[in-house]
Design a protein around this motif. Structure first.
Motif, mmCIF file in Angstrom:
data_model
loop_
_atom_site.group_PDB
_atom_site.id
_atom_site.type_symbol
_atom_site.label_atom_id
_atom_site.label_comp_id
_atom_site.label_asym_id
_atom_site.label_seq_id
_atom_site.Cartn_x
_atom_site.Cartn_y
_atom_site.Cartn_z
ATOM 1 N N ASP A 236 0.857 -1.191 0.000
ATOM 2 C CA ASP A 236 0.000 0.000 0.000
ATOM 3 C C ASP A 236 0.892 1.239 0.000
ATOM 4 O O ASP A 236 1.180 1.831 1.041
ATOM 5 C CB ASP A 236 -0.912 -0.024 1.231
ATOM 6 N N GLU A 237 1.329 1.638 -1.188
ATOM 7 C CA GLU A 237 2.242 2.780 -1.282
ATOM 8 C C GLU A 237 1.548 4.092 -0.926
ATOM 9 O O GLU A 237 2.183 5.012 -0.409
ATOM 10 C CB GLU A 237 2.846 2.857 -2.686
ATOM 11 N N ASP A 238 0.251 4.188 -1.219
ATOM 12 C CA ASP A 238 -0.470 5.412 -0.866
ATOM 13 C C ASP A 238 -0.454 5.648 0.634
ATOM 14 O O ASP A 238 -0.292 6.784 1.102
ATOM 15 C CB ASP A 238 -1.920 5.335 -1.363
ATOM 16 N N LEU A 239 -0.609 4.585 1.405
ATOM 17 C CA LEU A 239 -0.558 4.709 2.862
ATOM 18 C C LEU A 239 0.819 5.168 3.322
ATOM 19 O O LEU A 239 0.942 6.053 4.177
ATOM 20 C CB LEU A 239 -0.905 3.367 3.518
ATOM 21 N N LEU A 240 1.859 4.581 2.760
ATOM 22 C CA LEU A 240 3.223 4.949 3.160
ATOM 23 C C LEU A 240 3.526 6.403 2.785
ATOM 24 O O LEU A 240 4.200 7.118 3.542
ATOM 25 C CB LEU A 240 4.234 4.007 2.509
ATOM 26 N N ARG A 241 3.027 6.840 1.641
ATOM 27 C CA ARG A 241 3.202 8.254 1.260
ATOM 28 C C ARG A 241 2.473 9.167 2.232
ATOM 29 O O ARG A 241 2.974 10.226 2.623
ATOM 30 C CB ARG A 241 2.673 8.479 -0.152
ATOM 31 N N GLU A 242 1.270 8.774 2.613
ATOM 32 C CA GLU A 242 0.465 9.598 3.519
ATOM 33 C C GLU A 242 1.136 9.727 4.886
ATOM 34 O O GLU A 242 1.186 10.815 5.468
ATOM 35 C CB GLU A 242 -0.925 8.986 3.678
ATOM 36 N N ILE A 243 1.660 8.629 5.402
ATOM 37 C CA ILE A 243 2.349 8.668 6.699
ATOM 38 C C ILE A 243 3.536 9.629 6.637
ATOM 39 O O ILE A 243 3.728 10.469 7.523
ATOM 40 C CB ILE A 243 2.815 7.258 7.104
ATOM 41 N N ALA A 244 4.339 9.499 5.594
ATOM 42 C CA ALA A 244 5.526 10.347 5.458
ATOM 43 C C ALA A 244 5.135 11.817 5.304
ATOM 44 O O ALA A 244 5.704 12.697 5.961
ATOM 45 C CB ALA A 244 6.354 9.888 4.259
ATOM 46 N N ALA A 245 4.148 12.086 4.456
ATOM 47 C CA ALA A 245 3.745 13.471 4.211
ATOM 48 C C ALA A 245 3.177 14.111 5.472
ATOM 49 O O ALA A 245 3.438 15.284 5.763
ATOM 50 C CB ALA A 245 2.722 13.528 3.083
ATOM 51 N N GLN A 246 2.413 13.366 6.239
ATOM 52 C CA GLN A 246 1.775 13.915 7.436
ATOM 53 C C GLN A 246 2.792 14.285 8.507
ATOM 54 O O GLN A 246 2.549 15.177 9.330
ATOM 55 C CB GLN A 246 0.765 12.913 7.992
ATOM 56 N N THR A 247 3.939 13.638 8.487
ATOM 57 C CA THR A 247 4.932 13.849 9.547
ATOM 58 C C THR A 247 6.137 14.673 9.086
ATOM 59 O O THR A 247 7.072 14.880 9.858
ATOM 60 C CB THR A 247 5.436 12.498 10.071
ATOM 61 N N ALA A 253 10.695 4.219 -2.538
ATOM 62 C CA ALA A 253 10.443 2.864 -3.026
ATOM 63 C C ALA A 253 11.760 2.271 -3.518
ATOM 64 O O ALA A 253 12.554 2.956 -4.171
ATOM 65 C CB ALA A 253 9.426 2.885 -4.158
ATOM 66 N N ALA A 254 11.995 1.011 -3.189
ATOM 67 C CA ALA A 254 13.222 0.336 -3.607
ATOM 68 C C ALA A 254 12.840 -1.003 -4.231
ATOM 69 O O ALA A 254 12.183 -1.830 -3.598
ATOM 70 C CB ALA A 254 14.151 0.122 -2.421
ATOM 71 N N SER A 255 13.264 -1.181 -5.482
ATOM 72 C CA SER A 255 12.946 -2.434 -6.173
ATOM 73 C C SER A 255 14.171 -3.314 -6.369
ATOM 74 O O SER A 255 14.075 -4.388 -6.947
ATOM 75 C CB SER A 255 12.298 -2.137 -7.538
ATOM 76 N N ASP A 256 15.333 -2.866 -5.882
ATOM 77 C CA ASP A 256 16.531 -3.698 -5.947
ATOM 78 C C ASP A 256 17.472 -3.282 -4.822
ATOM 79 O O ASP A 256 17.311 -2.208 -4.222
ATOM 80 C CB ASP A 256 17.215 -3.602 -7.315
ATOM 81 N N PRO A 257 18.457 -4.117 -4.492
ATOM 82 C CA PRO A 257 19.364 -3.815 -3.367
ATOM 83 C C PRO A 257 20.091 -2.484 -3.504
ATOM 84 O O PRO A 257 20.300 -1.783 -2.513
ATOM 85 C CB PRO A 257 20.337 -5.000 -3.392
ATOM 86 N N GLY A 258 20.494 -2.129 -4.716
ATOM 87 C CA GLY A 258 21.196 -0.865 -4.901
ATOM 88 C C GLY A 258 20.321 0.324 -4.557
ATOM 89 O O GLY A 258 20.777 1.280 -3.909
ATOM 90 N N GLN A 259 19.063 0.283 -4.973
ATOM 91 C CA GLN A 259 18.137 1.367 -4.639
ATOM 92 C C GLN A 259 17.929 1.470 -3.134
ATOM 93 O O GLN A 259 17.844 2.569 -2.587
ATOM 94 C CB GLN A 259 16.792 1.148 -5.337
ATOM 95 N N LEU A 260 17.838 0.327 -2.464
ATOM 96 C CA LEU A 260 17.630 0.343 -1.019
ATOM 97 C C LEU A 260 18.810 0.996 -0.303
ATOM 98 O O LEU A 260 18.629 1.811 0.615
ATOM 99 C CB LEU A 260 17.408 -1.081 -0.500
#
Length: 314
Positions: A236-247, A253-260
């Motif tokens: 649920d990326e929308d939820l994760l965006r909302e949590i971050a934006a509110q605070t 988002a990370a789809s591979d080890p390098g991105q992480l």
């Protein structure tokens, strides 16, 4: 101590108002026609006349001081950059069974642990705490600078420590409880998950509201699949965006080890930049002193011009 600077340096242009005053002060009064100055040839100007010539200087100096006051002279205290007073971080990690899915050459949990351990090893003076969650949350360490102990703790993590599920709300709430008494200049939670909230516990929205009330920033990280279809079903990326934006945080988002790994580096850079700026929010302001001195000079000029140095009518 940091050097003297100005909150509104453009206001220093008001000093130019002193120029016409200075020009006016240098103009000589129009002489009165008299038949002869012979009787006054040996007369010396009295003290009132000599001092009255200095009155314009008081007004000019007052204008300069008031212009400086408007510009907001201040001095920042660099001593606020004391080691150990920087950032308190709590890492909240999802250990649900989905974290064992393949990710690069390994699985999501193994790669996450490697990146988190590197993140911890790169800290200097920042205190780091650790929370893990599945259906419930388990606080493992309050914020600490014992990086070696934290490293061993992360290395030993495995899925199955708790009943399976994804309790994003309780994972965030447990991290917040570690930080609510912290007096650090910056307090953040880094929450990582690869799924949707599905636990019958604290709602993520309620935990985010609590973080906002406590002024704790939350950075959320989603471990996502490269396939858009799978990504939409898994997390649920929308939820994760909302949590971050509110605070006041950000979602990554990370789809591979390098991105992480890049995500953790960016979070570190963001917070280090933020704490460096905030370190100079502690200023000594001198505007009242300049304003007071300027007002005092104006009052003195008016007082003298109206009493001791008052010009007599012709």
């Amino acid at each position: 101590m940091n050097g003297l600077d100005f909150a509104a340096p453009a206001a220093l242009a008001l000093v130019l108002l002193a120029i016409p005053l200075a020009v006016a002060a240098r103009r000589r009064p129009v002489p009165l026609p008299v038949s002869t100055l012979a009787p006054l040839a040996g007369a010396r100007p009295g003290w009132r006349l000599r001092f009255s010539r200095a009155l314009p200087a008081l007004r000019i100096l007052a204008v300069v001081l008031l212009a400086i006051a408007v510009a907001g002279p201040r001095r920042g205290d660099a001593r606020t950059l004391v080691p150990g007073e920087g950032i308190d971080i709590v890492i909240s990690l999802d250990l649900s069974s989905s974290m064992l899915a393949r990710f690069g050459d390994s699985n999501r949990l193994t790669v996450t642990k490697d990146v988190v351990r590197e993140f911890i090893r790169s800290r200097e003076n920042d205190r780091v705490g650790l929370v893990v969650f599945q259906q419930d949350a388990l606080p493992l360490s309050p914020p600490s600078t014992d990086y070696a102990a934290l490293d061993r703790m992360v290395a030993d993590l495995d899925s199955g420590l708790l009943p399976d599920g994804t309790g994003i709300g309780v994972g965030l709430a447990a991290a917040l409880s570690m930080l609510q008494e912290s007096t650090a200049a910056s307090r953040i939670v880094i929450l990582l998950t690869d799924g949707e909230h599905n636990a019958p516990s604290i709602r993520p929205e309620d935990a985010a509201a609590l973080a906002a009330a406590l002024k704790i920033r939350v950075y959320t990280i989603g471990i996502v699949s490269e396939s858009p279809g799978e990504r939409a079903r898994e997390i649920d990326e929308d939820l994760l965006r909302e949590i971050a934006a509110q605070t006041g945080g950000r979602y990554f988002a990370a789809s591979d080890p390098g991105q992480l790994a890049d995500v953790y580096d960016e979070i570190s850079s963001l917070e280090r930049s933020r704490i460096t700026r905030e370190a100079f929010d502690d200023y000594d302001y001198f505007a009242p002193w300049f304003a007071g001195a300027g007002a005092a000079l104006l009052a003195l000029e008016l007082l003298l011009a109206g009493t001791l140095l008052r010009r007599l009518p012709a």
